[in-house]
Design a protein around this motif. Structure first.
Motif, PDB file in Angstrom:
ATOM      1  N   TRP A 281       0.859  -1.379   0.093  1.00 30.82           N
ATOM      2  CA  TRP A 281       0.086  -0.050  -0.054  1.00 30.82           C
ATOM      3  C   TRP A 281       0.847   1.239  -0.050  1.00 30.82           C
ATOM      4  O   TRP A 281       0.503   2.274  -0.086  1.00 30.82           O
ATOM      5  N   THR A 282       2.455   1.342   0.198  1.00 29.37           N
ATOM      6  CA  THR A 282       3.151   2.305   0.499  1.00 29.37           C
ATOM      7  C   THR A 282       3.222   2.783  -0.785  1.00 29.37           C
ATOM      8  O   THR A 282       4.042   3.524  -1.262  1.00 29.37           O
ATOM      9  N   ALA A 283       3.210   1.726  -1.853  1.00 24.82           N
ATOM     10  CA  ALA A 283       3.957   2.232  -3.424  1.00 24.82           C
ATOM     11  C   ALA A 283       2.601   2.987  -4.198  1.00 24.82           C
ATOM     12  O   ALA A 283       1.642   2.941  -3.893  1.00 24.82           O
ATOM     13  N   PRO A 284       3.256   4.211  -4.906  1.00 25.74           N
ATOM     14  CA  PRO A 284       3.092   5.048  -5.006  1.00 25.74           C
ATOM     15  C   PRO A 284       2.266   5.154  -5.738  1.00 25.74           C
ATOM     16  O   PRO A 284       0.550   5.189  -6.604  1.00 25.74           O
ATOM     17  N   ASP A 285       2.319   3.271  -6.978  1.00 28.53           N
ATOM     18  CA  ASP A 285       1.127   3.168  -7.905  1.00 28.53           C
ATOM     19  C   ASP A 285       0.128   1.843  -7.420  1.00 28.53           C
ATOM     20  O   ASP A 285      -0.507   1.554  -8.391  1.00 28.53           O
ATOM     21  N   PHE A 286      -0.033   2.006  -5.776  1.00 23.85           N
ATOM     22  CA  PHE A 286      -1.124   0.494  -5.795  1.00 23.85           C
ATOM     23  C   PHE A 286      -1.937   1.296  -5.814  1.00 23.85           C
ATOM     24  O   PHE A 286      -2.817   0.288  -5.793  1.00 23.85           O
ATOM     25  N   GLY A 287      -2.780   2.363  -5.177  1.00 26.22           N
ATOM     26  CA  GLY A 287      -3.804   2.943  -5.357  1.00 26.22           C
ATOM     27  C   GLY A 287      -3.999   4.734  -6.233  1.00 26.22           C
ATOM     28  O   GLY A 287      -2.986   4.739  -5.722  1.00 26.22           O
ATOM     29  N   PRO A 288      -5.319   4.645  -6.288  1.00 26.57           N
ATOM     30  CA  PRO A 288      -5.393   5.957  -6.685  1.00 26.57           C
ATOM     31  C   PRO A 288      -5.098   7.517  -5.803  1.00 26.57           C
ATOM     32  O   PRO A 288      -4.533   8.517  -5.970  1.00 26.57           O
ATOM     33  N   ALA A 289      -4.979   7.197  -5.107  1.00 27.29           N
ATOM     34  CA  ALA A 289      -5.234   7.929  -4.062  1.00 27.29           C
ATOM     35  C   ALA A 289      -3.186   8.054  -3.510  1.00 27.29           C
ATOM     36  O   ALA A 289      -2.660   7.410  -3.443  1.00 27.29           O
ATOM     37  N   PRO A 290      -2.954   9.801  -3.009  1.00 30.82           N
ATOM     38  CA  PRO A 290      -1.873   9.766  -2.864  1.00 30.82           C
ATOM     39  C   PRO A 290      -1.291   8.952  -1.563  1.00 30.82           C
ATOM     40  O   PRO A 290      -1.891   8.677  -0.630  1.00 30.82           O
ATOM     41  N   VAL A 291       0.220   8.495  -1.148  1.00 28.08           N
ATOM     42  CA  VAL A 291       0.111   8.015  -0.004  1.00 28.08           C
ATOM     43  C   VAL A 291       0.687   9.267   0.341  1.00 28.08           C
ATOM     44  O   VAL A 291       0.945  10.275   0.268  1.00 28.08           O
ATOM     45  N   PRO A 292      -0.235   9.344   2.235  1.00 30.38           N
ATOM     46  CA  PRO A 292      -0.152  10.255   2.253  1.00 30.38           C
ATOM     47  C   PRO A 292       1.750  11.020   3.159  1.00 30.38           C
ATOM     48  O   PRO A 292       2.364   9.893   3.927  1.00 30.38           O
ATOM     49  N   ALA A 293       2.321  12.135   3.440  1.00 36.39           N
ATOM     50  CA  ALA A 293       3.056  12.210   3.916  1.00 36.39           C
ATOM     51  C   ALA A 293       3.250  11.830   5.530  1.00 36.39           C
ATOM     52  O   ALA A 293       2.309  11.750   6.248  1.00 36.39           O
ATOM     53  N   PRO A 294       4.696  11.655   6.189  1.00 37.64           N
ATOM     54  CA  PRO A 294       4.513  11.212   7.364  1.00 37.64           C
ATOM     55  C   PRO A 294       3.539  12.315   8.435  1.00 37.64           C
ATOM     56  O   PRO A 294       3.923  13.118   8.483  1.00 37.64           O
ATOM     57  N   PHE A 295       2.528  12.074  10.001  1.00 39.68           N
ATOM     58  CA  PHE A 295       1.978  12.957  10.537  1.00 39.68           C
ATOM     59  C   PHE A 295       1.975  12.261  11.821  1.00 39.68           C
ATOM     60  O   PHE A 295       2.104  11.489  12.037  1.00 39.68           O
ATOM     61  N   TYR A 296       1.372  13.401  12.382  1.00 35.77           N
ATOM     62  CA  TYR A 296       1.371  12.740  13.990  1.00 35.77           C
ATOM     63  C   TYR A 296      -0.665  12.821  14.214  1.00 35.77           C
ATOM     64  O   TYR A 296      -1.092  13.630  12.717  1.00 35.77           O
ATOM     65  N   VAL A 297      -0.743  11.826  14.585  1.00 32.37           N
ATOM     66  CA  VAL A 297      -2.860  12.625  15.085  1.00 32.37           C
ATOM     67  C   VAL A 297      -2.840  12.054  16.014  1.00 32.37           C
ATOM     68  O   VAL A 297      -2.094  11.308  17.343  1.00 32.37           O
ATOM     69  N   PHE A 298      -3.516  12.863  16.973  1.00 32.69           N
ATOM     70  CA  PHE A 298      -3.548  12.879  18.221  1.00 32.69           C
ATOM     71  C   PHE A 298      -5.327  13.269  18.455  1.00 32.69           C
ATOM     72  O   PHE A 298      -5.976  13.756  17.631  1.00 32.69           O
TER      73      PHE A 298
END
Length: 335
Positions: free
Chosen positions: A261-278
Motif C-alpha cells: 500500500w506504500t507504493a505510489p502506484d498501488f491505488g489512486p490516492a496519494p501516499v500521505p506524508a508522515p503525520f502526527y495524530v491525536f
C-alpha cells in the motif's frame, strides 16, 4: 474496507496556553484544530473503490503470516469474547473469525497485514488539502488491519486507535463474535453466520474471507515478530497549543509487514506524508487531528486536518496552517 458500517487527551494546559501564547514562539496560538480553518468535504464515495477491494481480495497461496504482537492482541480479545458470547464459539474460532477479513482487505500477498495500513482507494478531492500545499496532505479514511473507516466502524476511532492493534482488537473481535452469535441464534448455519459477521467488509463479498477462514482452520498462522503492535507507527509525547497530548507518529516509510500500500502506484490516492495524530477536545466535542510538520510534507507551513469524531471524513474536514505542535519525545517541530 469497513465502510458499510464505519488517543486520549492528557489535559494539563499550562500558563502560556491560558494566555494564548505558543511555547517558544511568543505569538498567539493558531487555535485552528477542532473545526476551524478551511473546510473540505461533500465528495461522496469513490464509485470504483468497492470493486477494487473485491478485485484484490483473493489471497496468494502459501503460509498466512501475521504479526506476533497483533496476533496476541486478537487472541486475547477472542478468548474474552468467546467466554462472554451468547452462543457456542471457541476462542480459536473467534480468533480465526476476526483474522479472516484482514488479508483480503490489506495483504493479498499473505504477508503480515500492517497495523499502519492506510487506505489508498478513496482519492476524492474532499479528502485532500483544499489549499494544495503539498501532495502528501491527504486524509486516508480507512485505517489499520481491519480498515476501520470514518464512514462506519471507524467513525468514533482515530488513526491512532485504529492502528493500535490492541485497541482495535478489543473493538473488532467482540463486534464480529456478536454478529456471528446473533446469526446463529437466528437459525443460520455456521458458514452463513460467518458471512454475517463479515458483512461490513467488501473484500468478503465474493467469499474470499471464507476461503481464508478455511485455510486458517487447516494450516494456522505463521507469526512474524518483526510486525509489532503499532505496525511501525511510534507513540510520542506532544504539546499542541501548550497542552500535552499522547500522539502517534505515522510514517508510511516505516511500515512493518505488508508494504504494498506504500507504493505510489498501488491505488489512486496519494501516499500521505508522515503525520502526527491525536484526539483534541473543543466546545464539548472530540476531534481527530492529523498534523503534518512542514519538514515532513514539504509544504511551506505546518498543516492540520481535523475531523469531528462520528463524522465521515468525506463529508467534512477542516484544514489549517499551523505552528503549534512540538514532539517532546524527539524535540521535533515547534519546540
Amino acid at each position: 474496507m469497513a465502510r458499510k458500517q464505519r488517543g486520549p487527551v492528557r489535559g494539563l494546559a499550562i500558563l502560556t496556553a491560558v494566555l494564548g501564547v505558543t511555547i517558544g514562539l511568543g505569538v498567539p496560538a493558531a487555535l485552528a484544530a477542532g473545526g476551524d480553518g478551511v473546510t473540505s468535504g461533500g465528495g461522496g464515495d469513490n464509485p470504483n473503490a468497492d470493486q477494487l477491494r473485491r478485485d484484490r481480495a483473493w489471497v496468494a497461496p502459501g503460509p498466512l503470516v501475521f504479526g506476533t504482537e497483533p496476533y496476541e492482541a486478537v487472541s486475547a480479545a477472542a478468548k474474552e469474547a468467546a467466554g462472554a458470547a451468547d452462543c457456542t464459539i471457541s476462542a480459536e474460532a473467534a480468533t480465526n473469525l476476526a483474522l479472516s477479513t484482514t488479508w483480503p482487505e490489506v495483504a493479498g500477498s499473505g504477508k503480515a497485514p500492517s497495523p499502519m495500513t492506510l487506505s489508498r482507494y478513496d482519492d476524492q478531492t474532499s479528502l485532500a488539502d483544499p489549499e494544495q500545499r503539498a501532495k502528501g496532505l491527504f486524509f486516508n479514511p480507512g485505517v489499520g488491519i481491519w480498515q476501520l473507516d470514518s464512514a462506519g466502524l471507524g467513525a468514533k476511532e482515530t488513526a491512532a486507535t485504529a492502528i493500535d492493534s490492541v485497541r482495535a482488537a478489543q473493538k473488532m473481535v467482540p463486534y464480529m463474535v456478536g454478529k456471528f452469535c446473533g446469526a446463529i441464534n437466528g437459525g443460520s448455519s455456521t458458514a452463513r453466520a460467518r458471512a454475517t459477521a463479515w458483512k461490513d467488509w467488501h473484500a468478503c463479498d465474493a467469499g474470499a474471507c471464507e476461503t481464508i477462514y478455511q485455510r486458517l482452520e487447516s494450516d494456522g498462522v505463521t507469526k512474524d515478530a518483526s510486525v509489532t503492535r503499532y505496525g511501525g507507527a511510534q507513540p510520542r509525547d506532544c504539546t499542541y497549543e501548550g497542552t500535552k497530548y499522547d500522539c502517534l507518529y505515522v510514517d508510511p516509510g516505516a511500515a512493518e509487514g505488508e508494504k504494498a500500500w506504500t507504493a505510489p502506484d498501488f491505488g489512486p490516492a496519494p501516499v500521505p506524508a508522515p503525520f502526527y495524530v491525536f484526539t483534541y477536545a473543543k466546545g464539548g466535542k472530540d476531534y481527530e487531528v492529523r498534523y503534518w510538520l512542514k519538514a515532513d510534507s514539504g509544504a511551506d507551513t505546518d498543516v492540520s486536518a481535523s475531523r469531528e469524531l462520528g463524522v465521515n471524513a468525506r463529508t467534512k474536514l477542516s484544514w489549517a496552517a499551523e505552528t503549534s505542535l512540538c514532539d517532546t519525545t524527539t524535540g521535533t517541530g515547534n519546540c
